[in-house]
Every structure is written in structure tokens, then in C-alpha cells.
Design a protein around this motif. Structure first.
Motif, short mmCIF file in Angstrom:
data_model
loop_
_atom_site.label_atom_id
_atom_site.label_comp_id
_atom_site.label_asym_id
_atom_site.label_seq_id
_atom_site.Cartn_x
_atom_site.Cartn_y
_atom_site.Cartn_z
N UNK A 1 0.81 -1.23 0.00
CA UNK A 1 0.00 0.00 0.00
C UNK A 1 0.84 1.27 0.00
N UNK A 2 2.12 1.14 0.32
CA UNK A 2 2.98 2.32 0.32
C UNK A 2 3.18 2.84 -1.10
N UNK B 1 -0.07 5.22 15.08
CA UNK B 1 1.06 5.96 14.52
C UNK B 1 1.83 5.18 13.47
N UNK B 2 1.36 4.01 13.14
CA UNK B 2 2.03 3.20 12.12
C UNK B 2 1.75 3.81 10.74
N UNK B 3 0.52 4.26 10.53
CA UNK B 3 0.19 5.00 9.31
C UNK B 3 0.15 6.48 9.67
N UNK B 4 0.98 7.27 9.00
CA UNK B 4 0.95 8.72 9.24
C UNK B 4 -0.18 9.35 8.44
N UNK B 5 -0.23 9.01 7.16
CA UNK B 5 -1.32 9.50 6.30
C UNK B 5 -1.30 8.75 4.98
N UNK B 6 -2.37 8.95 4.21
CA UNK B 6 -2.45 8.41 2.84
C UNK B 6 -2.61 9.62 1.93
N UNK C 1 0.32 4.89 1.24
CA UNK C 1 0.33 5.02 2.69
C UNK C 1 1.72 5.47 3.11
N UNK C 2 1.79 6.49 3.95
CA UNK C 2 3.08 6.91 4.49
C UNK C 2 3.16 6.38 5.91
N UNK C 3 4.16 5.57 6.16
CA UNK C 3 4.28 4.93 7.47
C UNK C 3 5.09 5.79 8.44
N UNK C 4 4.78 5.66 9.70
CA UNK C 4 5.61 6.25 10.74
C UNK C 4 6.76 5.26 10.94
N UNK C 5 7.98 5.62 10.50
CA UNK C 5 8.99 4.55 10.46
C UNK C 5 9.46 4.11 11.83
#
Lengths: 150, 156
Positions: A13-14, A49-54, B54-58
Motif C-alpha cells: 500500500x505504500x 502511529x504506524x500509518x501517518x497518512x495516505x 500510505x506513508x508509514x511512521x517509520x
């Protein structure tokens, strides 16, 4: 805890969030879940907090934006004040404290070279920091904040 | 191809976690959902949008330590070396940059790993595989600011 399935799912999904009117419904169908369950799953990851945003990620250069990386040597006693000045600038997206000769590193973007220079001149003047490197990009080999989950 | 400002600003906001996340931005841009999706696909094809994702919080994703490594590369092998270092999965950014007399480093990589030990081992591996002897590691100690680029302000 993330399951192996979660990890594979989030990795893909990234780069490819569905361009569909009902993207969560589409993903849900693929996973054999309801749309509601799929949305709940995303909301949980966002809360954690694993997904910051889409979002769509633009190629700023192709939009005509000029960007640079600045390295500064800031005396520890002046750190708070200098960071306040840098962070207040809306053209700064990232700013970090790092160990090394140059301790403050931030990224700066502007609509033109002239505007970028004007911002730098202002930051230099307001912060009083003389030792500052304008590390202009000459070639991009990779720019892809994509992570394998572990 | 150029993206009209209105569409650009609408698309620079994160998507909402709702069943139809493209509906609100489409309405704001005065487009149908379908038309906005078509435009996004066209911008992606033209390379103006690199990805929609999706941008992950690394930190949460298990990458608790990162460093900016500045490498000093012989310009004659910059292209080759840049590609070698960019090939590491743990390298997210790899850029050639301007140098200064007091700072001769011309290639930069952001490396991410579980902890400091793993970051150091990774950097040693990168140095060995590329044959680079001179480099400086700047481990990240604190994040002062990290935000999505504010296109409205940047392009103002």
C-alpha cells in the motif's frame, strides 16, 4: 502486533493505494472483509502511529519547486532559539538534530531560486549562525521512503 | 502537463479514512469523483505524482535509528557508486550534492535500521560494497520538525 499478512499488505500500500472511488471497499473485497472492517483496520494503524497518512506524493521538482538541504553548525546554547526560527518557516518540512560537526540539518523548498535564497538569507540573519552549508541537490539516485515492516 | 493550482492544493491534503475518500477533494476542485481519479492517474503516468500511497511512521514500523551518511566519492565513479548505495533496501534517499572546501562530501544517503548497532553494521557493509574509504556519519538524535510539504505555502 502485526501479522505477516499485515506486513505484506502495508508494504504494497505504500506504493499502490487503489485509485478507485471506494478504495477501502476494493481492498476489503480482496481480503474477504467488509468495507467497514477494512476502514477500522486503517483507523487502528493510524491511531497507533504506524500509518501517518495516505496521500498522493508529488515530484516537487517537476512542479518547478526548488529544494535544498541545509547543514548548520549551531552552538548548543543557541539551539532552542535557532530551531524556533527554522521550524517557524512553512517552507521547512524536516529539521533534525544530528551528531557531527554540523548538528542541525533541515530541508527547505521554495517556488523559485530567488525565494529560496531570500529565505536562507533571512534564517542566517535571524539566527546569527554563520557556518551554514547549502547542500544543493545535483543528482537524485533514490528518493523513496518505503519500508519493509518488521 | 501542468496541474492546476486548485487541484494541486486539494490533492496535497491527506485522504480521509472514509468509504469515498476522493469525493470531498473532487467536490472542492469542482470535479466529479471519476474525473479527479482520471486526473490523478494521468499525473501519475506523467511522473508529476510519484505514487499514491500510505506513508508509514517509520519509528513504529521498527526503524528506531537512522543516520545521514555523507560520502566522499571520486566524481569519475559517482554514477556507479550512487547506484550501488541506492540499491540497499534500507537506504531511502540517495542524492549527489554540492561540495564546499571545508566539506568535500558529494554523496548523501539516509539509512534506517532497528538500532544504532544495526545502522553502523549497515554503513560498514555499504562502505565495503562500494569501496568508499572517506565518509561521515550523522546519527539523528532528535526530530525538531517533520511535516508533509506544505505546497500552498511553498508555491505561494
Amino acid at each position: 502486533m502485526l501479522t505477516a499478512k499485515d506486513k505484506i499488505f502495508l508494504k504494497g500500500l505504500q506504493t499502490d493505494f487503489p485509485l478507485d472511488a471506494r478504495p477501502f471497499g476494493l481492498l476489503a473485497g480482496q481480503a474477504g472483509l467488509s468495507e467497514e472492517k477494512m476502514l477500522a483496520y486503517f483507523r487502528k494503524f493510524e491511531r497507533q502511529g504506524l500509518i501517518r497518512y495516505i496521500a498522493p506524493m508529488f515530484d516537487l521538482r517537476k512542479l518547478g519547486v526548488v529544494s535544498t538541504l541545509i547543514a548548520m553548525r549551531v552552538p548548543v546554547g543557541q539551539l532552542d532559539q535557532v530551531v524556533r526560527i527554522i521550524n517557524a518557516c512553512p517552507n521547512v518540512s524536516h529539521n533534525y538534530l544530528r551528531d557531527g560537526d554540523y548538528n542541525v540539518w533541515f530541508t527547505l523548498s521554495a517556488a523559485s531560486e530567488r525565494k529560496l535564497k531570500a529565505i536562507l538569507t533571512r534564517i542566517r540573519k535571524e539566527s546569527g549562525v554563520e557556518d551554514m552549508l547549502d547542500l544543493r541537490t545535483e543528482r537524485v539516485f533514490k528518493s523513496q521512503a518505503i519500508f519493509e515492516l518488521r | 502537463m501542468k496541474i492546476p493550482r486548485k487541484i494541486l492544493f486539494v490533492l496535497s491534503a491527506p485522504l480521509e479514512l472514509v468509504p469515498r475518500p476522493y469525493a470531498a477533494p473532487a467536490a472542492q476542485a469542482g470535479l466529479t469523483e471519476k474525473a479527479l481519479l482520471q486526473k490523478i492517474k494521468a499525473y501519475k503516468k506523467a511522473g508529476l505524482i510519484r505514487r499514491v500511497g500510505v506513508v508509514l511512521g517509520h519509528f513504529k514500523a521498527g526503524y528506531k535509528c537512522n543516520a545521514l551518511v555523507a560520502w566522499k566519492i571520486d566524481p569519475a565513479v559517482l554514477e556507479l557508486t550512487g547506484n550501488i548505495l541506492a540499491g540497499f533496501a534500507q537506504v531511502t534517499h540517495c542524492y549527489a550534492r554540492r561540495t564546499f572546501p571545508q566539506w568535500p562530501y558529494n554523496l548523501y544517503t539516509m539509512v534506517h535500521a532497528r538500532d544504532k548497532k544495526e545502522v553502523q553494521a549497515l554503513i560498514r557493509d555499504m562502505a565495503r560494497k562500494s569501496g568508499i574509504k572517506e565518509y561521515k556519519v550523522q546519527t539523528t538524535l532528535r526530530e525538531f520538525k517533520k511535516v508533509k510539504s506544505n505546497l500552498k505555502e511553498i508555491l505561494a
